[in-house]
Design a protein around this motif. Sequence first.
Motif, PDB file in Angstrom:
ATOM      1  N   ASP A 114       0.815  -1.205   0.000  1.00  0.00           N
ATOM      2  CA  ASP A 114       0.000   0.000   0.000  1.00  0.00           C
ATOM      3  C   ASP A 114       0.846   1.250   0.000  1.00  0.00           C
ATOM      4  O   ASP A 114       1.781   1.374   0.753  1.00  0.00           O
ATOM      5  N   ARG A 115       0.475   2.203  -0.891  1.00  0.00           N
ATOM      6  CA  ARG A 115       1.174   3.479  -0.910  1.00  0.00           C
ATOM      7  C   ARG A 115       0.190   4.636  -0.950  1.00  0.00           C
ATOM      8  O   ARG A 115       0.464   5.682  -1.514  1.00  0.00           O
ATOM      9  N   ASP A 162       2.498   3.036   4.556  1.00  0.00           N
ATOM     10  CA  ASP A 162       2.558   1.581   4.415  1.00  0.00           C
ATOM     11  C   ASP A 162       2.768   0.872   5.747  1.00  0.00           C
ATOM     12  O   ASP A 162       2.814  -0.357   5.789  1.00  0.00           O
ATOM     13  N   ALA A 182       6.927  -1.837   6.386  1.00  0.00           N
ATOM     14  CA  ALA A 182       7.046  -1.788   4.928  1.00  0.00           C
ATOM     15  C   ALA A 182       8.446  -1.350   4.508  1.00  0.00           C
ATOM     16  O   ALA A 182       9.188  -0.755   5.286  1.00  0.00           O
TER      17      ALA A 182
END
Length: 416
Positions: free
Chosen positions: A42-43, A308, A312
């Motif tokens: 996820d960004r 993130d 991450a």
Amino acid sequence: MKFASPWIITGLLFAGPDAQAQLLPSPGALGQVGGVVPGVLDRIEGAIDETGLGGRSDRLAERLVSVRAAHIGDLLRRHGDLIELDDRREPARRGVILLTGVKETSIEALRSTGYGIESQAIEGIDLPVIRLTVPQGRSLAHALKQVRLIAPEAVASADNLYFPSGPANMVPTAALASNGSVKPRAAGLIDGGVARHPSLMGSIEQRGFARGAPRASSHGTAIASLISGTGIVRGAAPGAPLMVADVYGDDPAGGGAFAIARALGWMAARGVGVVTVSLVGPDNPLLAGAIRLAKDKGVTVVAAVGNDGPAAPPAYPASYSVVVAVTGIDGRGRLLPEAGRARHVDFAAPGADMNAARTDGGKGRVRGTSFAAPLVAGRLFVTGSLDALRAEAKRGRTSGQGWGSGIICDSCRNMD
């Protein structure tokens, strides 16, 4: 889950908890799309308020990853003619390779192998770039390996995509903020376009670096208000003139490394000293070089660490050593549980329990490190130096690397 546009999921920011619950995929959705985009984390940030997820950070992180993976999978399915994964399985513009430091003999060898050759120079930072067009039927990942064998002296990279860390949907019905020419000493913003808003009374100059740009966007408007807003949204540098580079427009493959590098060159040429980049993506040699060259021209980039989560991989451009990396805190002074990480963190700033400008002329709640970065950039613009900013920083609830030099603009929340 289908999206009306590549950035529609970020429009959840101003939706209520019920609407968010209906639009978010179930945690199992990650498994459904994982085979399409393995390893893509996820960004995005700012899309979900914790009240819509029961306040549990582990559930928040799980849902964000699911949404992000679904978004990338949908983006590839719907715009596979424009976007593909590179050799690191990161999203990039289809069929484009960026080269620097290449010899003429290698260029001729690449041309004879079927690659299209286009020479460009990024003005303002004096960076020559060769843009290669990959022959039809050859994947970007395979082409990158081949190019590196043919031109080992060069630095080759994909035109990786960088995603806005918040509500990035383009708003065709929203009028752009004044698009004249600003005088020297303006604050810079590389993002989507900025909409007209009663809080944005300072001079604003906007230029497009993507198809259909500049166009007003939710994310660009919110970020701009947190830099220079006055009135119902007060920024960290009220009334500061802005130079805005829209690197998205209406292009599904917008936000590429090449567009961001060109935007940096434009700002360097105009004498901009501080630039906010609330975008996140992978390490990219062209972008790294452009940021270093811009720094040599007096440009300091302030970037969000992303959303993130602390486990991450480091986010870029925040992780470049010459970039000021910013994380976020909530209204209780706690680091955001969803805040990503960089190879270093310089400052923290409010990133939750706060308001920013909306494209409809009002204000609304925002969340994410994306919205902390403009507060730090605004104060840096006002103070004029990192040393002065460090002197201004307040200590966090706990000591440690996660806070950097401390908290900036803790009172900049616009909650009244």
